[in-house]
Design a protein around this motif. Structure first.
Motif, PDB file in Angstrom:
ATOM      1  N   VAL A  95       0.848  -1.204   0.000  1.00  0.00           N
ATOM      2  CA  VAL A  95       0.000   0.000   0.000  1.00  0.00           C
ATOM      3  C   VAL A  95       0.883   1.253   0.000  1.00  0.00           C
ATOM      4  N   ALA A  96       1.916   1.251   0.856  1.00  0.00           N
ATOM      5  CA  ALA A  96       2.824   2.404   0.923  1.00  0.00           C
ATOM      6  C   ALA A  96       3.551   2.578  -0.411  1.00  0.00           C
ATOM      7  N   GLU A  97       3.979   1.464  -1.002  1.00  0.00           N
ATOM      8  CA  GLU A  97       4.696   1.529  -2.281  1.00  0.00           C
ATOM      9  C   GLU A  97       3.796   2.107  -3.383  1.00  0.00           C
ATOM     10  N   ALA A  98       2.531   1.663  -3.374  1.00  0.00           N
ATOM     11  CA  ALA A  98       1.594   2.175  -4.386  1.00  0.00           C
ATOM     12  C   ALA A  98       1.415   3.684  -4.237  1.00  0.00           C
ATOM     13  N   SER A  99       1.301   4.152  -2.996  1.00  0.00           N
ATOM     14  CA  SER A  99       1.124   5.589  -2.763  1.00  0.00           C
ATOM     15  C   SER A  99       2.355   6.351  -3.233  1.00  0.00           C
ATOM     16  N   VAL A 100       3.540   5.814  -2.916  1.00  0.00           N
ATOM     17  CA  VAL A 100       4.785   6.472  -3.332  1.00  0.00           C
ATOM     18  C   VAL A 100       4.858   6.530  -4.853  1.00  0.00           C
TER      19      VAL A 100
END
Lengths: 560, 254
Positions: A413-418
């Motif tokens: 999820v964090a990677e997608a946001s980044v």
């Protein structure tokens, strides 16, 4: 009188125009503080503007009447453009509520209310809303307007000049409001029900982007006295110039007849379309409101499942969710486009100010502008897009993310946001500036782009190091800090960042070895931050609003 | 088996659920009844893992929710009372999002999603954004999303709300078949008729406590309306005729 249905409805429609429908009570309170802060900043800016004009008109006190008149016409175009800009912006922000819609039809037509009452109330609320912005913007600019009218070099009657200016600026604001109503009116009548939301969102994107990009041009109007004197070609395409021409024509200057005619024709045309749309909708409320809609996509098109790559399914799911939300949610579209266009407007202003003549010194200044501009856009866009991802969509629907959360999924999820922030706030600005850089710097711009990308990546990793939320799923609480302190910190960071990165890019352009070194250092640091972020994300559960799908929410009329 | 032991939930000073315990065995459909505000939705939210209990314990197939909430939730499919979903997506896009979040393989999603859409009569609207869906259509999407990962426990909160007669009958038959295959179904509702047709056991909740737990077959033997009468007695509801008369008097200005 207070409890008459029309009055109650006007109040309801008016309040609805300010209801974003996305904030919790705590968030709404916080937003009020932010709005008060912005109002304070606007008043301060108005005072500053008055101070600037006082200096200018002090210098003009001994000037010839012709020179004075030349400056006044340009300044009045500016003073008319500001309220036009504010009114158009406010009206386009509430674009989906300018006409009674399906919700009104379903809810209000079931009540003992006539169609006339519903339409009259809607119009009343819109008049109040528009009037509020027209009055507010004009009151704010009153001292500056008075200053321009009462100059000692003014040879004509001050009262006649004030009446002409007042009438012209009010017609200009009316044109701005009617123009937006007319555009939405055409959409309401022509677009099918399902496409209406998408179309009105698209129109809003275009209008907001256009307005923000026009801001630097508005700011340049006071310096356009020469263009007015020479009757420059672009005046025919600049609406504030039409109304400045109308003012001069009212005062007897027949050379401005064409501009005045354009002003009147545009206002009457916008009014005619808006009135036609209202009348048409009034007569065929049920048929227009429920006209059948087409599908979002053609039925023959296969699902996109096959296109999805293997591995990291949660990351792909969240990236797709972000992409679809930005494509379809009017609010998020508006935010992303508005914020990006705002940063674009700032850069456009600098590019317009740069000296593009090709001699040695000017070339250096142009190169510096082109090195500064993408970094300024990246610096402003990264927090802006991060903000857009923080604004919730439907808090009650986030239960599906809570049900499906897992350890690897948190990092994904964090990677997608980044990645979303990298694409919109780093890759897009760099890609937009790259052709211009190529034109001025030649192939040397490739190393510059490399360094820009590595700096942008590091900035994103830094600002999203502690990101623990699925985009659009948590309450947004604006203005958590002390607003003036935040503004000072943000401005100082902006100045330091753009200056320092500009110097680095300049050095990179001169010595390619420096570029490789800087890109390696920034890239390695960003990669290390990425690893640390992923490790941290796995150990920390995602942040969710403590709201479950069985909670009862009140009916929100006009909520998106 | 789902085991709930001493489930208690407090919201500040309010005791919403007071030491509730029950079991749910494979192949069983349990109806969970109670008046408004009795704690049904709180129980459902605890069972699916959206809320943490103030006290008590939940375990599913030997997995304690407190020890490994992720593994616990992976076994559950949930249909909430209100059809809250991301309505700007199409039904297929929503199911794809859910399938991806559940880490289902692409191949499974490629076959299951179109099939579920077809079987639940959503195929014709598969390219339409769910903003234009009726409540019943959204409810069917949620049912498809709950079944997509073939869960061991299905938790349904008023699943028949908004469904037409045909869709309701389909869901009822489907639930019976799922139970026949050994799935556990926990079914919170106000509808006695559905409980009588569908459930093997009924649990009645009042003021946060279980006041009745019996096999549905017992009620059927005791005659029609027995479940409703027992429910009214067990939950301490008074005779409604005087209340109805008061309402009539109020609206007629008496």
């Amino acid at each position: 009188m207070r409890d008459r249905p029309v009055v109650v409805l006007v109040r309801h429609f008016f309040i609805s125009l300010f209801d974003l429908g996305i904030l919790s009570d705590e968030g709404a309170e916080s937003l009020k503080r932010v709005l008060l802060g912005i109002l304070a900043l606007a008043i301060a800016a108005g005072l500053l503007l008055t101070r600037v004009f006082m200096t200018k008109y002090g210098m003009l006190a001994g000037a010839a009447p012709e020179a004075y008149a030349r400056e006044v016409v340009a300044d009045h175009a500016f003073l008319m453009a500001l309220p036009m800009w504010i009114v158009a912006g406010a009206m386009s922000l509430v674009g989906q509520s300018l006409f009674p819609d399906e919700t009104d039809f379903r809810i209000l037509m079931a009540e003992p209310l006539s169609r006339t009452e519903v339409f009259a109330a809607k119009l009343g609320a819109l008049l109040l809303f528009g009037g509020l912005f027209v009055a507010g913007s004009h009151v704010g600019l009153l001292p500056v307007a008075a200053l321009t009218l009462m100059g000692t070099a003014n040879t004509g009657s001050i009262i006649a000049a004030a009446v002409a200016f007042g009438a012209s600026t009010l017609v200009a604001s009316l044109f701005a409001a009617l123009g937006i109503v007319a555009i939405h009116g055409v959409l309401v009548l022509l677009a099918s029900r399902r496409r209406l939301l998408a179309f009105s969102g698209a129109v809003r994107i275009v209008v907001i982007a256009g307005l923000l990009l026009a801001l630097p041009l508005v700011a340049r109007l006071p310096a356009s006295a020469g263009a007015f004197e020479a009757n420059a070609w672009w005046l025919a395409w600049a609406p504030p110039a039409w109304f400045a021409g109308l003012e001069r024509w009212l005062l007897g200057d027949t050379t401005r007849g064409m501009l005045a005619a354009r002003a009147m024709a545009a206002t009457i045309g916008a009014a005619a379309i808006a009135v036609f749309a209202y009348v048409r909708l009034y007569r065929r409320f049920d048929r227009v409101t429920f006209q059948s809609g087409g599908a979002v996509r053609s039925p023959g098109r296969p699902p996109r499942i096959a296109r999805w790559s293997r591995g990291a399914p949660v990351q792909h799911a969240v990236l797709r969710f972000i992409s679809l939300t930005i494509q379809r949610s009017v609010l998020h579209q508006g935010l992303v486009v508005g914020l990006l266009a705002g940063t674009g407007g700032l850069v456009l202003n600098s590019l317009l100010s740069a000296d593009w003549h090709v001699d040695a010194e000017a070339d250096t200044a142009a190169v510096w502008t082109l090195l500064w501009a993408p970094m300024a856009m990246v610096f402003l866009s990264v927090p802006a897009i991060r903000l857009a991802l923080s604004v919730p969509l439907d808090l009650h629907a986030n239960w599906i993310f809570r049900m499906a959360e897992d350890v690897d999924g948190r990092a994904e999820v964090a990677e997608a946001s980044v990645r979303a922030v990298l694409a919109l706030a780093v890759a897009l600005p760099i890609a937009l500036m790259a052709p211009l850089q190529w034109w001025v710097m030649g192939s040397g711009c490739l190393v510059v782009v490399l360094v820009e990308a590595s700096i942008g990546w590091l900035l994103v990793e830094f600002l999203l190091a502690g990101w623990r939320r699925v985009p659009f799923t948590c309450s947004y609480i604006p203005g958590k800090g002390f607003i003036p302190q935040m503004c000072v910190k943000a401005f100082a960071s902006y100045v330091v960042f753009t200056f320092a990165t500009g110097l680095m890019l300049q050095a990179s352009l001169r010595h390619h070895a420096v570029a490789v070194g800087l890109a390696s250092i920034f890239g390695a640091t960003a990669a290390a931050s990425r690893l640390r972020r992923a490790r941290h994300a796995r150990q920390t559960s995602l942040l969710f609003e403590d709201q479950v799908p069985s909670d009862v929410t009140p009916l929100r009329l006009y909520a998106d | 088996m789902l085991q709930a032991r001493g489930l208690t939930k407090r919201y500040g000073g309010l005791l919403a659920l007071d030491c509730v315990s029950f079991d749910l065995h494979p192949g069983e459909i349990v109806g969970y009844l109670g008046p408004n505000g009795s704690g049904k939705s709180t129980t459902v939210n605890l069972v699916v893992g959206l809320l943490e209990p103030t006290a008590g314990d939940l375990s599913l197939l030997g997995l304690r929710a407190a020890d490994d909430p992720i593994a616990y939730k992976r076994q559950i499919g949930y249909v909430p009372e209100e059809p809250y979903l991301y309505a700007h997506l199409t039904a297929g896009e929503y199911l794809l999002l859910v399938g991806r979040l559940r880490r289902l393989p692409d191949r499974a999603l490629q076959t299951r999603i179109p099939e579920l859409l077809r079987l639940l009569q959503l195929h014709d609207s598969r390219y339409t954004s769910m903003t234009a869906f009726s409540k019943g259509m959204r409810q069917r999407v949620l049912v498809a999303a709950a079944l997509l990962h073939n869960p061991r426990l299905l938790v349904l909160d008023e699943p028949f709300s908004g469904l037409d007669v045909n869709a309701g009958a389909l869901l009822r038959t489907l639930l019976q078949m799922l139970a026949g295959e050994g799935r556990m179904i926990f079914f919170s509702t106000h509808r006695f008729d559905m409980v009588e047709k569908l459930c093997s056991r009924v649990i009645v909740l009042s003021s946060g406590r279980i006041v009745l737990e019996r096999p549905v077959a017992d009620f059927a033997r005791e005659g029609p309306d027995c479940l409703e009468e027992t429910f009214v007695r067990a939950t301490g509801q008074r005779d409604f005729a005087p209340l109805a008369r008061e309402i009539l008097a109020t609206i007629s200005g008496g």
